[in-house]
Design an enzyme around this catalytic site. Structure first.
Site, short mmCIF file in Angstrom:
data_model
loop_
_atom_site.label_atom_id
_atom_site.label_comp_id
_atom_site.label_asym_id
_atom_site.label_seq_id
_atom_site.Cartn_x
_atom_site.Cartn_y
_atom_site.Cartn_z
CB CYS A 35 15.87 -35.99 16.16
SG CYS A 35 15.11 -36.81 14.76
CB CYS A 60 20.48 -35.55 10.81
SG CYS A 60 20.15 -37.32 10.66
CB CYS A 104 18.68 -41.33 10.70
SG CYS A 104 19.48 -40.50 12.10
FE1 FES Z 1 16.68 -37.28 13.45
FE2 FES Z 1 18.70 -38.31 12.08
S1 FES Z 1 18.80 -37.21 13.98
S2 FES Z 1 16.60 -38.48 11.68
#
Ligand code: FES
Length: 143
Positions: A35, A60, A104
């Protein structure tokens, strides 16, 4: 049912312990290659207790909430206890995260371990290297 718990929303909107510690005893930084999110933790350690902790994240909402909650769980705790902090404990303290957001919370577990490793290294404190695996091991991700 709401996707995110009230606690997640609270920590996302009002994150605790945001910032940096200039004279930190340990600094950890981790990222998630998929991500692209990054988390950085700074700790102060006094008499074996994490006396202060701050974080920065380019991440996020779930990453912000996880980091914020992790700092609350860690502050004031003995270093050995902090080492046992799991992403599961962070998720439980947040009253849950959606399944696709569990990763996350893993960043929060990894970053505090990185900060503690830095603290051990800087202070010449011996430790079991198995506590700090180099590669992320998804088997270890709980939930
Ligand atoms: Fe990457 Fe939450 S989407 S840490």
């Amino acid at each position: 049912m709401a996707l995110y718990s009230e606690k997640v929303m609270d920590h996302f909107r009002n994150p605790r312990n945001v910032g940096i510690i200039e004279d930190a005893d340990g600094i950890g930084e981790v990222g998630n290659a998929k991500c692209g999110d990054i988390m950085k933790f700074y700790i102060k350690v006094q008499d074996g207790i994490v006396s202060d902790i701050k974080f920065e994240t380019f991440g996020c909402g779930s990453a912000i909430a996880s980091a914020s909650m992790a700092t609350e769980l860690i502050k004031g705790q003995p270093v050995e206890k902090v080492l046992e902090l799991t992403n599961r404990a962070v998720v439980e303290a947040l009253d849950g995260l959606p399944t696709h957001k569990i990763h996350c919370s893993v960043l929060a577990e990894e970053v505090i371990k990185a900060a503690l490793k830095d603290y051990y290294d800087k202070n010449g404190i011996e430790y079991d290297p198995a506590l700090f695996p180099d590669e992320h091991d998804c088997e270890h991700c709980e939930i």
